[in-house]
Design a protein around this motif. Structure first.
Motif, PDB file in Angstrom:
ATOM      1  N   PHE A  30       0.836  -1.203   0.000  1.00 53.55           N
ATOM      2  CA  PHE A  30       0.000   0.000   0.000  1.00 53.55           C
ATOM      3  C   PHE A  30       0.873   1.256   0.000  1.00 53.55           C
ATOM      4  O   PHE A  30       0.605   2.223  -0.717  1.00 53.55           O
ATOM      5  N   LEU A  31       1.956   1.223   0.810  1.00 54.48           N
ATOM      6  CA  LEU A  31       2.843   2.385   0.891  1.00 54.48           C
ATOM      7  C   LEU A  31       3.431   2.725  -0.477  1.00 54.48           C
ATOM      8  O   LEU A  31       3.579   3.901  -0.820  1.00 54.48           O
ATOM      9  N   VAL A  32       3.742   1.679  -1.264  1.00 55.81           N
ATOM     10  CA  VAL A  32       4.327   1.908  -2.591  1.00 55.81           C
ATOM     11  C   VAL A  32       3.333   2.661  -3.471  1.00 55.81           C
ATOM     12  O   VAL A  32       3.674   3.665  -4.109  1.00 55.81           O
ATOM     13  N   VAL A  33       2.067   2.201  -3.471  1.00 54.94           N
ATOM     14  CA  VAL A  33       1.038   2.847  -4.294  1.00 54.94           C
ATOM     15  C   VAL A  33       0.811   4.279  -3.819  1.00 54.94           C
ATOM     16  O   VAL A  33       0.799   5.231  -4.614  1.00 54.94           O
ATOM     17  N   HIS A  34       0.670   4.428  -2.510  1.00 56.97           N
ATOM     18  CA  HIS A  34       0.407   5.737  -1.900  1.00 56.97           C
ATOM     19  C   HIS A  34       1.536   6.710  -2.253  1.00 56.97           C
ATOM     20  O   HIS A  34       1.302   7.852  -2.674  1.00 56.97           O
ATOM     21  N   CYS A  35       2.763   6.239  -2.086  1.00 54.90           N
ATOM     22  CA  CYS A  35       3.931   7.090  -2.322  1.00 54.90           C
ATOM     23  C   CYS A  35       4.042   7.429  -3.810  1.00 54.90           C
ATOM     24  O   CYS A  35       4.348   8.560  -4.178  1.00 54.90           O
ATOM     25  N   GLY A  36       3.749   6.440  -4.655  1.00 54.45           N
ATOM     26  CA  GLY A  36       3.830   6.655  -6.099  1.00 54.45           C
ATOM     27  C   GLY A  36       2.889   7.755  -6.552  1.00 54.45           C
ATOM     28  O   GLY A  36       3.302   8.691  -7.256  1.00 54.45           O
ATOM     29  N   ILE A  37       1.641   7.665  -6.122  1.00 55.66           N
ATOM     30  CA  ILE A  37       0.651   8.664  -6.553  1.00 55.66           C
ATOM     31  C   ILE A  37       0.970  10.037  -5.965  1.00 55.66           C
ATOM     32  O   ILE A  37       0.945  11.049  -6.663  1.00 55.66           O
ATOM     33  N   ASN A  38       1.324  10.065  -4.686  1.00 54.94           N
ATOM     34  CA  ASN A  38       1.619  11.354  -4.055  1.00 54.94           C
ATOM     35  C   ASN A  38       2.847  12.028  -4.658  1.00 54.94           C
ATOM     36  O   ASN A  38       2.933  13.248  -4.682  1.00 54.94           O
ATOM     37  N   SER A  39       3.786  11.193  -5.144  1.00 55.98           N
ATOM     38  CA  SER A  39       5.011  11.760  -5.711  1.00 55.98           C
ATOM     39  C   SER A  39       4.732  12.541  -6.988  1.00 55.98           C
ATOM     40  O   SER A  39       5.598  13.278  -7.467  1.00 55.98           O
ATOM     41  N   LEU A  40       3.511  12.399  -7.535  1.00 58.63           N
ATOM     42  CA  LEU A  40       3.131  13.180  -8.719  1.00 58.63           C
ATOM     43  C   LEU A  40       3.176  14.682  -8.419  1.00 58.63           C
ATOM     44  O   LEU A  40       3.305  15.491  -9.351  1.00 58.63           O
ATOM     45  N   ILE A  41       3.091  15.044  -7.142  1.00 56.86           N
ATOM     46  CA  ILE A  41       3.155  16.484  -6.818  1.00 56.86           C
ATOM     47  C   ILE A  41       4.523  17.062  -7.172  1.00 56.86           C
ATOM     48  O   ILE A  41       4.655  18.242  -7.433  1.00 56.86           O
ATOM     49  N   PHE A  42       5.553  16.191  -7.196  1.00 50.53           N
ATOM     50  CA  PHE A  42       6.905  16.679  -7.493  1.00 50.53           C
ATOM     51  C   PHE A  42       7.048  17.129  -8.956  1.00 50.53           C
ATOM     52  O   PHE A  42       8.043  17.729  -9.333  1.00 50.53           O
ATOM     53  N   LEU A  43       6.048  16.807  -9.776  1.00 49.13           N
ATOM     54  CA  LEU A  43       6.063  17.290 -11.166  1.00 49.13           C
ATOM     55  C   LEU A  43       5.897  18.808 -11.201  1.00 49.13           C
ATOM     56  O   LEU A  43       6.187  19.455 -12.196  1.00 49.13           O
ATOM     57  N   ASN A  44       5.403  19.363 -10.091  1.00 46.03           N
ATOM     58  CA  ASN A  44       5.195  20.807  -9.938  1.00 46.03           C
ATOM     59  C   ASN A  44       4.326  21.393 -11.060  1.00 46.03           C
ATOM     60  O   ASN A  44       4.656  22.412 -11.656  1.00 46.03           O
ATOM     61  N   ASP A  45       3.222  20.674 -11.311  1.00 45.76           N
ATOM     62  CA  ASP A  45       2.312  21.131 -12.369  1.00 45.76           C
ATOM     63  C   ASP A  45       1.021  21.690 -11.766  1.00 45.76           C
ATOM     64  O   ASP A  45      -0.043  21.560 -12.342  1.00 45.76           O
ATOM     65  N   GLY A  46       1.166  22.255 -10.564  1.00 41.91           N
ATOM     66  CA  GLY A  46      -0.015  22.797  -9.893  1.00 41.91           C
ATOM     67  C   GLY A  46      -0.955  21.710  -9.424  1.00 41.91           C
ATOM     68  O   GLY A  46      -2.145  21.941  -9.207  1.00 41.91           O
ATOM     69  N   GLY A  47      -0.421  20.513  -9.275  1.00 41.81           N
ATOM     70  CA  GLY A  47      -1.203  19.400  -8.728  1.00 41.81           C
ATOM     71  C   GLY A  47      -2.100  18.720  -9.742  1.00 41.81           C
ATOM     72  O   GLY A  47      -2.938  17.902  -9.379  1.00 41.81           O
ATOM     73  N   GLU A  48      -1.908  19.030 -11.016  1.00 43.00           N
ATOM     74  CA  GLU A  48      -2.799  18.492 -12.050  1.00 43.00           C
ATOM     75  C   GLU A  48      -2.739  16.959 -12.122  1.00 43.00           C
ATOM     76  O   GLU A  48      -3.759  16.275 -11.999  1.00 43.00           O
ATOM     77  N   ALA A  49      -1.518  16.448 -12.293  1.00 42.95           N
ATOM     78  CA  ALA A  49      -1.341  14.990 -12.391  1.00 42.95           C
ATOM     79  C   ALA A  49      -1.762  14.316 -11.090  1.00 42.95           C
ATOM     80  O   ALA A  49      -2.433  13.280 -11.094  1.00 42.95           O
ATOM     81  N   PHE A  50      -1.399  14.925  -9.979  1.00 42.54           N
ATOM     82  CA  PHE A  50      -1.747  14.358  -8.676  1.00 42.54           C
ATOM     83  C   PHE A  50      -3.260  14.283  -8.495  1.00 42.54           C
ATOM     84  O   PHE A  50      -3.792  13.283  -8.011  1.00 42.54           O
ATOM     85  N   ASN A  51      -3.963  15.321  -8.908  1.00 45.03           N
ATOM     86  CA  ASN A  51      -5.422  15.329  -8.762  1.00 45.03           C
ATOM     87  C   ASN A  51      -6.082  14.245  -9.605  1.00 45.03           C
ATOM     88  O   ASN A  51      -7.060  13.630  -9.174  1.00 45.03           O
ATOM     89  N   ILE A  52      -5.509  14.000 -10.779  1.00 46.95           N
ATOM     90  CA  ILE A  52      -6.038  12.911 -11.626  1.00 46.95           C
ATOM     91  C   ILE A  52      -5.846  11.577 -10.904  1.00 46.95           C
ATOM     92  O   ILE A  52      -6.757  10.750 -10.817  1.00 46.95           O
ATOM     93  N   GLY A  53      -4.633  11.404 -10.352  1.00 44.61           N
ATOM     94  CA  GLY A  53      -4.328  10.181  -9.602  1.00 44.61           C
ATOM     95  C   GLY A  53      -5.247  10.027  -8.406  1.00 44.61           C
ATOM     96  O   GLY A  53      -5.804   8.946  -8.154  1.00 44.61           O
ATOM     97  N   ALA A  54      -5.432  11.104  -7.660  1.00 45.93           N
ATOM     98  CA  ALA A  54      -6.277  11.070  -6.464  1.00 45.93           C
ATOM     99  C   ALA A  54      -7.724  10.766  -6.839  1.00 45.93           C
ATOM    100  O   ALA A  54      -8.422  10.013  -6.142  1.00 45.93           O
ATOM    101  N   TYR A  55      -8.163  11.319  -7.958  1.00 50.69           N
ATOM    102  CA  TYR A  55      -9.533  11.087  -8.422  1.00 50.69           C
ATOM    103  C   TYR A  55      -9.731   9.620  -8.792  1.00 50.69           C
ATOM    104  O   TYR A  55     -10.731   8.997  -8.442  1.00 50.69           O
TER     105      TYR A  55
END
Lengths: 255, 222
Positions: free
Chosen positions: B28-53
């Motif tokens: 679970f930690l791997v999945v959680h960390c993978g999706i959250n790490s999308l914030i490091f793209l620094n795209d205003g959270g766009e990719a991360f929000n797609i992942g979270a959705y």
């Protein structure tokens, strides 16, 4: 290393009997030869106490050459003292310095009740062994060499497990008072040899059940048991026991 | 008692439950960390929000969320029971103990480290899980990323999150390889691999997790 004479202070657990509460007592010993073994030092203390008309300290000992597993002192926070791979009888006073305070306690475990001073009742180990640590058939006279082929590495590994002298240092060292290393060594020594196969699963089921019944704790894999074992028995035997136990439970005919 | 309950209530069986659930929580930690790490793209959270959705709406993930909670509860309850039983196995303690001579402090402190992680987890669920299930996000139309930016404004929260990740790192440093030993995986060919993967795992994930509140707090990611 040449002989020296040191003065030491001892803090020893004294307990009259099983029901006594017990307490730490302080003793001073002067002119202790560094060539003495730890048990000889304890003998010296007892001679002194006897002369002073006091009760000598009761402690277990037998062979005094590191093979019987009787000596069982928890010295300065470690079973069998600070040296690796030795029993208390093989620990010598040259390990200590002049002016040292040495704390001596019995093994601590609910399954090893203190009988008197430093002596604990380790018959729980006997009962684990009796539950399955044997081969039921009469093996008869020594068979011809190579009549039963045993790979060299299996023989070596079984022998390493069989080195366990059942002293209980593993239980004493473990923060959970777990007897896994002892039980695993006894399970392993037969699991690795052809003669042990017929009863392999029955053995591990019975021995683990008895171990649990005696009130030992579970294993946290800290590795303290193996680090303190005077015979340096590896925790790989515990992994083997875990494998065998799960295999036995899921495939044996005992419902 | 049937053989299954006899097995699972034995000292070895209890440890088996701890090991299996522990490794499951690692996945679970791997999945959680993978999706959250999308914030490091620094795209205003766009990719991360797609992942979270995706994580919030995918039916398989939704079922796995229940499995995850079950696994988590099993891990916590079983380890607490074991800790109590293990305590009972030594009613009279030692006057002097030298544990560092034979084992690592974090191996002996798994219950304390786990408790610290549990306390953090309650706070963490309140921050990010409750806002989702309570309908707060849907109501306000806020994204998960906006929620993150808001929560990590407070320095105390950032400090708590970072401390929790240190606890997690030590918990994993022992737990990862320990789980394999409990499952009986101890083999000369694989021991080195399990040990090194365990060390890398227990460093990379907590560092990535700890970096998230830090970079947001300092405005590096916005």
């Amino acid at each position: 290393m040449s002989e020296r004479h040191i003065n030491i202070k001892l803090k020893v657990w004294r307990q009259k009997n099983k029901s006594d509460k017990g307490n730490m007592e302080e003793y001073a010993l002067s002119g202790v030869s560094t060539d003495m073994s730890f048990l000889e030092m304890m003998d010296t203390l007892n001679e002194k106490l006897t002369k002073e008309d006091k009760q000598p300290v009761a402690f277990d000992h037998d062979c005094r050459e590191g093979i019987c597993g009787m000596c069982s002192m928890y010295i300065n926070g470690q079973p069998h003292g600070p040296l690796k791979g030795v029993t208390t009888c093989q620990l010598h006073m040259r390990t200590f310095n002049d002016g040292d305070t040495i704390v001596v306690e019995p093994w601590r475990s609910a399954a090893f009740p203190v009988l008197k001073d430093l002596i604990v009742d380790r018959t729980a180990f006997d009962r684990i062994q009796h539950a399955g640590g044997f081969i039921s058939i009469n093996t008869g006279a020594a068979p011809d060499a190579n009549a039963i082929p045993v790979p060299k590495e299996n023989a070596d590994e079984a022998f390493l497990a069989a080195q366990c002298i059942g002293c209980g240092a593993c239980v004493a060292a473990c923060k959970n008072s777990s007897a896994m290393l002892f039980t695993a060594a006894k399970v392993s020594q037969y699991a690795l040899l052809p003669q042990g196969q017929a009863e392999r699963y029955r053995r591990v089921e019975a021995m683990v059940a008895q171990m649990d019944k005696e009130g030992f704790g579970a294993c946290t894999n800290t590795g303290a048991c193996s680090a303190e074992c005077p015979k340096e028995i590896s925790i790989s035997h515990i992994a083997r026991m875990n494998r065998d136990y799960l295999g036995a439970k899921s495939t044996s005919n005992a419902i | 008692m049937s053989w299954i309950s006899t097995t699972l209530t034995s000292s070895l069986g209890k440890k088996l439950i701890v090991g299996i659930t522990g490794l499951f929580l690692c996945s679970f930690l791997v999945v959680h960390c993978g999706i959250n790490s999308l914030i490091f793209l620094n795209d205003g959270g766009e990719a991360f929000n797609i992942g979270a959705y995706f994580m919030a709406t995918n039916p398989v993930i939704k079922i796995m969320e229940y499995v995850l909670f079950l696994g988590l509860i099993a891990h916590i309850v079983q380890t607490l029971l074991l800790a109590l039983e293990n305590k009972k196995a030594r009613p009279v303690g030692y006057f002097k103990e030298n544990g560092n001579a034979n084992s690592k402090w974090y191996s002996r402190s798994m219950a304390i480290l786990g408790t610290l992680i549990l306390i953090f987890l309650i706070l963490h669920l309140k921050h990010f899980w409750w806002s989702k299930v309570s309908g707060h996000l849907a109501e306000t139309g806020e994204t998960m990323f906006a929620e993150m930016l808001e929560i990590f404004e407070k320095p105390i929260i950032v400090v708590i999150y970072v401390l929790a990740q240190i606890s997690l790192a030590y918990h994993l440093l022992h737990g990862f390889s320990s789980a394999f030993q409990t499952l009986g995986f101890n083999h000369i060919k694989y021991n080195g691999l399990i040990k090194s993967v365990g060390v890398v795992f227990s460093l990379v994930l907590p560092i990535a997790f700890a970096a998230m509140p830090i970079v947001i707090y300092f405005g590096i990611i916005k």
